[in-house]
Scaffold this motif. Sequence first.
Motif, mmCIF file in Angstrom:
data_model
loop_
_atom_site.group_PDB
_atom_site.id
_atom_site.type_symbol
_atom_site.label_atom_id
_atom_site.label_comp_id
_atom_site.label_asym_id
_atom_site.label_seq_id
_atom_site.Cartn_x
_atom_site.Cartn_y
_atom_site.Cartn_z
ATOM 1 N N ALA A 274 -49.192 -44.473 54.701
ATOM 2 C CA ALA A 274 -48.290 -45.608 54.881
ATOM 3 C C ALA A 274 -48.938 -46.689 55.737
ATOM 4 N N ASP A 275 -48.353 -47.869 55.708
ATOM 5 C CA ASP A 275 -48.826 -48.986 56.524
ATOM 6 C C ASP A 275 -48.139 -48.966 57.884
ATOM 7 N N ASP A 276 -48.914 -49.311 58.913
ATOM 8 C CA ASP A 276 -48.367 -49.450 60.264
ATOM 9 C C ASP A 276 -47.518 -48.240 60.638
ATOM 10 N N ALA A 277 -48.091 -47.050 60.451
ATOM 11 C CA ALA A 277 -47.328 -45.818 60.665
ATOM 12 C C ALA A 277 -47.455 -45.317 62.096
ATOM 13 N N ALA A 278 -46.367 -44.704 62.579
ATOM 14 C CA ALA A 278 -46.368 -44.086 63.901
ATOM 15 C C ALA A 278 -47.201 -42.808 63.862
ATOM 16 N N PRO A 279 -47.776 -42.398 64.989
ATOM 17 C CA PRO A 279 -48.442 -41.094 65.040
ATOM 18 C C PRO A 279 -47.413 -39.977 64.886
ATOM 19 N N CYS A 280 -47.886 -38.786 64.565
ATOM 20 C CA CYS A 280 -46.930 -37.700 64.345
ATOM 21 C C CYS A 280 -47.440 -36.390 64.927
ATOM 22 N N VAL A 281 -46.483 -35.574 65.321
ATOM 23 C CA VAL A 281 -46.719 -34.214 65.811
ATOM 24 C C VAL A 281 -46.095 -33.252 64.815
ATOM 25 N N MET A 282 -46.805 -32.181 64.505
ATOM 26 C CA MET A 282 -46.295 -31.132 63.628
ATOM 27 C C MET A 282 -46.150 -29.855 64.438
ATOM 28 N N THR A 283 -44.932 -29.321 64.520
ATOM 29 C CA THR A 283 -44.701 -28.081 65.250
ATOM 30 C C THR A 283 -44.513 -26.926 64.278
ATOM 31 N N VAL A 284 -45.281 -25.872 64.492
ATOM 32 C CA VAL A 284 -45.174 -24.646 63.697
ATOM 33 C C VAL A 284 -44.271 -23.671 64.443
ATOM 34 N N HIS A 285 -43.121 -23.391 63.857
ATOM 35 C CA HIS A 285 -42.208 -22.408 64.440
ATOM 36 C C HIS A 285 -42.459 -21.027 63.859
ATOM 37 N N ASN A 286 -42.875 -20.957 62.596
ATOM 38 C CA ASN A 286 -43.223 -19.678 61.973
ATOM 39 C C ASN A 286 -44.110 -19.966 60.773
ATOM 40 N N LEU A 287 -45.392 -19.638 60.895
ATOM 41 C CA LEU A 287 -46.365 -19.980 59.860
ATOM 42 C C LEU A 287 -46.187 -19.135 58.596
ATOM 43 N N ALA A 288 -45.423 -18.057 58.703
ATOM 44 C CA ALA A 288 -45.219 -17.199 57.532
ATOM 45 C C ALA A 288 -44.458 -17.921 56.427
ATOM 46 N N PHE A 289 -43.699 -18.935 56.784
ATOM 47 C CA PHE A 289 -42.940 -19.721 55.809
ATOM 48 C C PHE A 289 -43.650 -21.058 55.619
ATOM 49 N N GLN A 290 -44.126 -21.317 54.382
ATOM 50 C CA GLN A 290 -45.063 -22.420 54.190
ATOM 51 C C GLN A 290 -44.611 -23.495 53.218
ATOM 52 N N GLY A 291 -43.575 -23.257 52.453
ATOM 53 C CA GLY A 291 -43.117 -24.275 51.508
ATOM 54 C C GLY A 291 -44.150 -24.583 50.450
ATOM 55 N N ASN A 292 -44.510 -23.587 49.653
ATOM 56 C CA ASN A 292 -45.515 -23.762 48.601
ATOM 57 C C ASN A 292 -44.835 -23.974 47.244
ATOM 58 N N PHE A 293 -45.285 -24.994 46.508
ATOM 59 C CA PHE A 293 -44.648 -25.378 45.258
ATOM 60 C C PHE A 293 -45.712 -25.706 44.204
ATOM 61 N N PRO A 294 -45.316 -25.730 42.914
ATOM 62 C CA PRO A 294 -46.286 -26.003 41.849
ATOM 63 C C PRO A 294 -46.987 -27.346 42.028
ATOM 64 N N SER A 295 -48.202 -27.431 41.518
ATOM 65 C CA SER A 295 -49.036 -28.614 41.719
ATOM 66 C C SER A 295 -48.441 -29.880 41.117
ATOM 67 N N TYR A 296 -47.636 -29.735 40.041
ATOM 68 C CA TYR A 296 -47.085 -30.945 39.419
ATOM 69 C C TYR A 296 -46.132 -31.695 40.345
ATOM 70 N N MET A 297 -45.678 -31.033 41.413
ATOM 71 C CA MET A 297 -44.767 -31.697 42.349
ATOM 72 C C MET A 297 -45.472 -32.787 43.159
ATOM 73 N N VAL A 298 -46.800 -32.771 43.198
ATOM 74 C CA VAL A 298 -47.527 -33.811 43.935
ATOM 75 C C VAL A 298 -47.136 -35.186 43.411
ATOM 76 N N ALA A 299 -47.176 -35.364 42.087
ATOM 77 C CA ALA A 299 -46.814 -36.654 41.493
ATOM 78 C C ALA A 299 -45.325 -36.931 41.648
ATOM 79 N N GLU A 300 -44.497 -35.912 41.445
ATOM 80 C CA GLU A 300 -43.044 -36.110 41.546
ATOM 81 C C GLU A 300 -42.628 -36.563 42.939
#
Length: 481
Positions: free
Chosen positions: A154-180
């Motif tokens: 994005a343009d002029d974006a704020a910095p971001c922090v990512m917090t891992v609460h439990n790495l066992a859950f990863q939110g993995n989905f089919p590759s076609y979702m990249v475009a969607e």
Amino acid sequence: MRVLFATSEVVPLIKTGGLADVSAALPAALRERGIDVRLLLPGYPQVLKALPHRQLIADLFPVHSFPAAYLFASWLPNGVPLFVIECAELYERGGGAYQDENGIDWPDNALRFGMLSWVAAWMGSAGSTLDWKPDLVHCNDWQAGLAPAYLHFADDAAPCVMTVHNLAFQGNFPSYMVAELGLPIDCFQPDGVEFYGNLSFMKAGLYYADHITTVSPSYAREIQTDPLGFGLQGLLAYRREKVTGILNGIDVEGWNPATDPDLVQLYSLNDLSGKSANKCGLQKRMGLHVDPGLPLFALVSRFTHQKGVDLVLEIAPQLVNLPAQLVLLGNGDAGMQRAALDLLHHFPGKIGVYIGFDEGLSHLIHGGADIFLMPSRFEPCGLSQMHSQRYGVPPVVYATGGLIDTVTDYNEVTCAQGLASGFVFHSMDAASLHATVKRAASVYYDKKSWRDLQHNCMTRDFSWNRSAAAYHDLYMNLIRP
């Protein structure tokens, strides 16, 4: 300083785990430090029902594969401002936040939480039309994991922090979702969001975030190696200079034996006399023989393999023959539930079992038990071991994650230094747990040592103040050029 805290759950509106507690407590503690923190949350039915006076602040037009939605402003009961994404097509349905009534993941979770991530990034970039724009976006777990990727492009974006609460859950989905989901196709590669042929929300967050935090220092180290890296250990090790473990706190007002309305009798560090009344009350409620002299062990947990409940069930006959008593509260795995009920049948008066969850009973267990069992195989942070210490109940824990960061093993050295606050075992098997339980029971009968141990537990600071200070410093370092 303005911070947008993107999360998929928060108490008291919607809760499936510890993330909900953190999402309420940490922003409140940060606001006490003068930081203008505001939450962003999906508009589940229970959330909308609890916020009837919310104010519309933006129309969100269809973009990529996201339907039209609305952005509302409101407040949590603790006074933290809240933004809610109202989108009937994605959120207004029965079941829970992530699954339907039968415990099956919603098939459109990629869109549901892609929307959460996209709105967070929109608010933190030049595209936002809102008067309030964050200086930093704080994303939590995989459900907000695409936000760092959206912000990166994005343009002029704020910095971001990512917090891992439990790495066992990863939110993995089919590759076609990249475009969607509107991500650039060229980000679908190992140096990007690709993870074994799938799009991974968690990996996106870990790869594109300006900084990564976890909920305890030990867990930050553990996830950089196998097995607790769950396939992402290489990326985390590569980014180790950008990974920080910040220990969670607990709600010290809600968990306070001096004011807890669920206790039979209140007590405090300076007057522990009320503890015996709570033990008696717990024994009666759970169908145990009323015996103030026996050590009473307790477990409050989801019945899962991760939590080590199977080991507790395995050693339960040996535990009650010490002699001692055992109380179990929780639900989950059907086989573990049956095994717990079988123990109740075979050891009447010695073992008490409640299948399900009862918040009031949980508080009474912490107030009435002598020793708390929390033998998790891995535990990013954990809360119950901190709750138990606050109530003067030393925990038995496995040496992992937040457990080892919050519990100091009882031995001659730590006892002499006034640091001992529980019992730690280092081999994840029933024999080691049994040996540690026996060790805890032997110390219980030494009344002076036990009183010293309770004192150490109850004087530890598990408030959110230290966590908030650490996050404040981290935010400042990211915002400053």
